[in-house]
Design an enzyme around this catalytic site. Sequence first.
Site, mmCIF file in Angstrom:
data_model
loop_
_atom_site.group_PDB
_atom_site.id
_atom_site.type_symbol
_atom_site.label_atom_id
_atom_site.label_comp_id
_atom_site.label_asym_id
_atom_site.label_seq_id
_atom_site.Cartn_x
_atom_site.Cartn_y
_atom_site.Cartn_z
ATOM 1 C CB SER A 110 -0.953 -0.048 1.207
ATOM 2 O OG SER A 110 -2.047 0.820 1.043
ATOM 3 C CG ASP A 246 -6.415 -3.764 -3.372
ATOM 4 O OD1 ASP A 246 -7.092 -2.937 -2.724
ATOM 5 O OD2 ASP A 246 -5.182 -3.850 -3.266
ATOM 6 C CG HIS A 274 -5.325 -2.944 0.298
ATOM 7 N ND1 HIS A 274 -4.728 -2.579 -0.893
ATOM 8 C CD2 HIS A 274 -4.769 -2.137 1.255
ATOM 9 C CE1 HIS A 274 -3.869 -1.593 -0.669
ATOM 10 N NE2 HIS A 274 -3.876 -1.315 0.608
#
Length: 340
Positions: A110, A246, A274
């Site tokens: 991320s 995601d 995610h």
Amino acid sequence: MTERKPNLRSVRELTPTLQFRTIHGYRRAFRIAGSGPAILLIHGIGDNSTTWSTVQAKLAQRFTVIAPDLLGHGKSDKPRADYSVAAYANGMRDLLSVLDMDRVTVIGHSLGGGVAMQFSYQFPQLVERLILVGAGGVTKDVNIALRIASLPLGSEALALLRLPGVLPALQVVGRVGGSLFGSTGVGRDIPDVLRILADLPEPTASSAFARTLRAVVDWRGQVVTMLDRCYLTQSVPVQLIWGSRDSVIPVSHAEMAHAAMPGSQLEVFEGSGHFPFHDDPDHFVEVVERFIDSTQPATYDQDYLRNLLRAGISEGTISGPMDTRVAVLDAMGQDERSAT
């Protein structure tokens, strides 16, 4: 391909230990385990090093695995400071230097993926391989919730989490939502979102979260993007890992990054959200180990990088289906550049 080494160390020896180092006057927390070639794990915004607990001990069977708490996160200090992606990359360099680690395979998730990409851009001599997991900063598109949170009143709303009963109520709503959405991307990601929210009521944590978010996101989307520099990864082996569902960073970003990174490998975890390393940690470890075994560490070559910079990006370095190539070129033409 290098022959895989047997996993012989005891569980006790591989349990990550929480340690601290003070650098530039700030205490930095990190978890470390194992021995051998070094792997650096960089978590996402609002998260902390414990997010890697599903895979760190397993990777430590063969590698020295260090998972820091980024400044402003976890058990690291949370000062009024620079929380830009470039500053985080500097922090990773300083921590590795203090720990006498000269070269690493860097894995970023991320926001941590954006930090990992920036780290490889700023300090290519330190990077053996680059692994991006649901990485932020590919292009400006991002979940609407993060855009709202970046607004002046949006991030200040985090203060409401300190009111009695607010966080428990959100957790109940989240559990209900998780049941309703089931195995969708949103359903898979809700438990981790709730876990991250649970750490934010503390004032210094919410302030650091807001500063970090505003450094990379505004109401129009992600501010710091990497597509215009992806061609530079020709000098380092790259593995992309993404969840097909995601809900934070769409898998289309993985396809665009893969197209813009010559020679990169892409692994999509079907049905994952995610956090693919939470959804299927064994497969995640398998993909990472296979990638490391099948590639040679990058050799730092300043002349090669200089020539890449002089040549710049060209359509010839973008691969993949026509619609993906067009999307990459459109994004580079429309997205604002970070100029870092």
